[in-house]
Enzyme design. Structure first.
Site, PDB file in Angstrom:
ATOM      1  N   ASP A  63      45.425  27.279 -21.028  1.00 37.35           N
ATOM      2  CA  ASP A  63      44.242  27.661 -21.789  1.00 37.35           C
ATOM      3  C   ASP A  63      43.610  28.729 -20.916  1.00 37.35           C
ATOM      4  O   ASP A  63      43.006  28.411 -19.876  1.00 37.35           O
ATOM      5  CB  ASP A  63      43.295  26.457 -21.947  1.00 37.35           C
ATOM      6  CG  ASP A  63      42.125  26.810 -22.831  1.00 37.35           C
ATOM      7  OD1 ASP A  63      41.580  27.913 -22.658  1.00 37.35           O
ATOM      8  OD2 ASP A  63      41.754  26.001 -23.692  1.00 37.35           O
ATOM      9  N   HIS A  64      43.776  29.991 -21.288  1.00 36.28           N
ATOM     10  CA  HIS A  64      43.434  31.033 -20.315  1.00 36.28           C
ATOM     11  C   HIS A  64      41.949  31.038 -19.960  1.00 36.28           C
ATOM     12  O   HIS A  64      41.566  31.580 -18.934  1.00 36.28           O
ATOM     13  CB  HIS A  64      43.939  32.406 -20.757  1.00 36.28           C
ATOM     14  CG  HIS A  64      43.103  33.098 -21.782  1.00 36.28           C
ATOM     15  ND1 HIS A  64      43.218  32.857 -23.118  1.00 36.28           N
ATOM     16  CD2 HIS A  64      42.130  34.026 -21.660  1.00 36.28           C
ATOM     17  CE1 HIS A  64      42.367  33.622 -23.778  1.00 36.28           C
ATOM     18  NE2 HIS A  64      41.680  34.330 -22.923  1.00 36.28           N
ATOM     19  N   HIS A  80      39.670  26.801 -26.145  1.00 35.71           N
ATOM     20  CA  HIS A  80      38.832  27.452 -25.126  1.00 35.71           C
ATOM     21  C   HIS A  80      37.398  26.900 -25.082  1.00 35.71           C
ATOM     22  O   HIS A  80      36.885  26.555 -24.034  1.00 35.71           O
ATOM     23  CB  HIS A  80      38.727  28.955 -25.396  1.00 35.71           C
ATOM     24  CG  HIS A  80      40.041  29.651 -25.563  1.00 35.71           C
ATOM     25  ND1 HIS A  80      41.145  29.327 -24.828  1.00 35.71           N
ATOM     26  CD2 HIS A  80      40.420  30.678 -26.373  1.00 35.71           C
ATOM     27  CE1 HIS A  80      42.153  30.130 -25.172  1.00 35.71           C
ATOM     28  NE2 HIS A  80      41.738  30.945 -26.114  1.00 35.71           N
TER      29      HIS A  80
HETATM   30  C1  BG6 Z   1      42.840  34.100 -27.631  1.00 37.88           C
HETATM   31  C2  BG6 Z   1      42.639  34.161 -29.115  1.00 37.88           C
HETATM   32  O1  BG6 Z   1      43.266  32.835 -27.238  1.00 37.88           O
HETATM   33  O2  BG6 Z   1      41.608  34.402 -26.987  1.00 37.88           O
HETATM   34  C3  BG6 Z   1      42.145  35.527 -29.541  1.00 37.88           C
HETATM   35  O3  BG6 Z   1      43.874  33.875 -29.770  1.00 37.88           O
HETATM   36  C4  BG6 Z   1      40.902  35.899 -28.769  1.00 37.88           C
HETATM   37  O4  BG6 Z   1      41.908  35.588 -30.931  1.00 37.88           O
HETATM   38  C5  BG6 Z   1      41.123  35.704 -27.274  1.00 37.88           C
HETATM   39  O5  BG6 Z   1      40.623  37.256 -29.043  1.00 37.88           O
HETATM   40  C6  BG6 Z   1      39.833  35.892 -26.516  1.00 37.88           C
HETATM   41  O6  BG6 Z   1      40.103  35.890 -25.150  1.00 37.88           O
HETATM   42  P1  BG6 Z   1      39.174  36.656 -24.143  1.00 37.88           P
HETATM   43  O7  BG6 Z   1      39.738  36.331 -22.808  1.00 37.88           O
HETATM   44  O8  BG6 Z   1      39.261  38.112 -24.494  1.00 37.88           O
HETATM   45  O9  BG6 Z   1      37.800  36.117 -24.364  1.00 37.88           O
END
Ligand code: BG6
Length: 507
Positions: A182-183, A245
């Site tokens: 989960d980045h 997230h």
């Molecule tokens: C991803 C989603 O997991 O996270 C995207 O699939 C979203 O739709 C993105 O744009 C947002 O990540 P960050 O790191 O740019 O907030």
């Protein structure tokens, strides 16, 4: 971060895709430049495309130049020699035999141990197939070194498919081998939630139902669905951002102090939050969840396409591009405190933050309004302009006792000697080290699905549940303001810069 001595081969499935170019290879390159990788390692791209080692390397060189997170380019030539490629037909057993031979060949040629990471950066439909094929080829066996499987989100499409996927994976892999990425957990500022809370004596005593009025978590994006319409139309904002997230961010905001920094100690506390989420009743859905979809609009003379006109999206799509929910965490710390999460595409700006709204003073001595507009707020900014802001009342100079809200802020950018590593850099590094703290455990994912299922079902089946259109570039459906409890209360309307505040920020 300290260098790792563990030699390894990093196999990326779906290597011809966007994530590999934009995030994975640039992150591995940063780790390499920072001297955090061992001398002996290799990266193997695997996907359906017909690249050779040489042609894949060319594409990766371009990707590093375009998406590098670190200015240094002089190491690219040496780094690129560590990259190889094997075409794979994902459902064909023979392909995995070839992959196995290729991995063994590289291992022998370069004297690399048997440690292997398999990163699934493929369409989710393959999450059940690739691990099964790897296991059939014996590539999950740990006799000659550890074997780990990294799975991108979404882990399942709903509770049923997530349970099925869990069971399928656990037939051949151990939970300890599975790293569900989960980045958001890799973001430095998300981890800082733990440090802000548990390394400071001043916040924790206030961090509960006695002092906190409500908690607001916003993740807004100004971009639309871009080239991902096909995927997004099957997913929607709730599955794409909230299920993973944003519930993880909520859990880090709400969890109890862990007994140590051991992965299991932290993950146990996160799980307890998920287990304490008050179930949402089907009949309450309209009161606690709002969905919206952006429609075409004109922003500063530019026509912005509506969601249904985007490439890959059905023209009568009911998929939400905006979701807001209100929920409670039923435990002693949070009983009765509403939590709000909202996320959307094509909102006025890209912002991600947690706002702790404190209760008003018990008695209004000064000319403060009584509806908490001037209540204290702690804003934890995840991105951009990462930092922390505390709002409190001050006397306006002059006669009388006029109170004005002022802000005290800290911006990460002021720590100029420290570079903020990307989320993928941190997570890839941790996966090599075998540290699973920042990866979601199976029960967390399942609990998160369980919690959201009533909303998912209502939005899937209930054609009567309103889907509010909102013009691209606005803050989503106005109805979402009604979710927030309290007289005259609304969401915070954040801007790109942490200290700015207002409804119409820079796009
Ligand atoms: C991803 C989603 O997991 O996270 C995207 O699939 C979203 O739709 C993105 O744009 C947002 O990540 P960050 O790191 O740019 O907030």
């Amino acid at each position: 971060m300290t260098p790792t001595n563990d030699q390894f081969i990093y196999v990326i499935f779906g290597a011809s895709g966007d994530l590999t170019k934009r995030k994975l290879i640039p992150a591995l390159y940063s780790l390499y430049v920072l001297d955090l990788l061992p001398d002996k390692f290799a990266i193997m791209g695997a996907s359906r495309s017909d690249y050779s080692d040489a042609s894949f390397r060319e594409v990766m060189i371009k990707a590093i130049h375009e998406f590098k997170e670190i200015e240094e380019t002089k190491h690219i030539d040496r780094f690129i020699e560590k990259i190889f490629y094997t075409p794979v037909r994902f459902d064909e057993t023979a392909s995995y035999q070839k992959l196995k031979q290729r991995i063994e060949g590289i291992r022998n040629d370069f004297g690399i141990s048997g440690n292997t990471i398999f990163y699934l950066s493929t369409p989710p439909a393959l999450y059940g197939i690739i691990p099964g094929q790897l296991a059939a080829a014996g590539l999950n066996k740990e006799d000659d070194g550890w074997k780990r499987l990294i799975i991108e989100k979404p882990f399942g499409y709903d509770l049923e498919s997530a349970l099925l996927l869990r069971d399928t994976l656990l037939e051949q892999w151990d939970e300890e081998q599975l790293f569900r990425i989960d980045h958001y957990l890799g973001k430095e500022t998300v981890q800082n939630l733990l440090v802000t809370r548990f390394s400071n004596g001043i916040f924790e005593p206030l961090w509960n139902r006695n002092f906190i009025h409500h908690v607001e978590i916003t993740s807004s994006e100004s971009i639309g669905v871009e080239k991902r319409g096909g995927y997004y139309d099957q997913s929607g904002a709730l599955r794409d951002m909230v299920q993973n997230h944003l519930l993880q961010v909520a859990a880090l905001t709400a969890m109890e102090p862990p007994s140590s920094l051991e992965p299991e100690a932290i993950r146990n506390e996160i799980l307890k939050v998920f287990q304490s989420l008050r179930p949402i009743k089907y009949k309450d859905i309209e009161k606690v969840a709002i969905r919206g979809q952006y429609v075409a609009s004109t922003i500063r003379g530019n026509v912005i396409t509506g969601y249904r006109e985007e490439e890959g999206v059905s023209t009568d799509s009911h998929t939400e591009t905006y979701a807001a929910i209100k929920f409670y965490i039923d435990n002693w710390r949070w009983g009765g405190v509403p939590f709000y999460i909202r996320t959307g595409k094509r909102l006025p700006t890209r912002v991600n933050e947690v706002v702790i709204h404190f209760k008003p003073t018990p008695h209004f001595l000064f000319s403060q309004d009584t509806d908490c507009k001037s209540c204290n707020q702690l804003v934890i900014r995840i991105q951009p302009d990462e930092g922390i802001l505390l709002k409190f009342g001050m006397k306006t100079p002059g006669a009388g006792f006029e109170v004005e809200n002022v802000s005290m802020d800290f911006h990460y950018s002021e720590l100029s000697s420290h570079r903020i590593p990307s989320a993928y850099e941190r997570l890839i590094y941790d996966s090599i080290k075998g540290d699973s703290t920042l990866f979601a455990r199976s029960e967390e994912v399942i609990q998160a699905w369980k919690f959201l299922m009533p909303v998912i079902d209502a939005w899937r089946n209930g054609k009567d549940v309103p889907l509010h259109g909102y013009p691209a570039g606005t803050w989503g459906p106005e109805h979402a303001d009604d979710l927030i409890e309290g007289r005259n209360m609304t969401w915070r309307y954040p801007c790109k810069n942490l200290s700015e505040h207002g409804g119409y920020c820079e796009l």
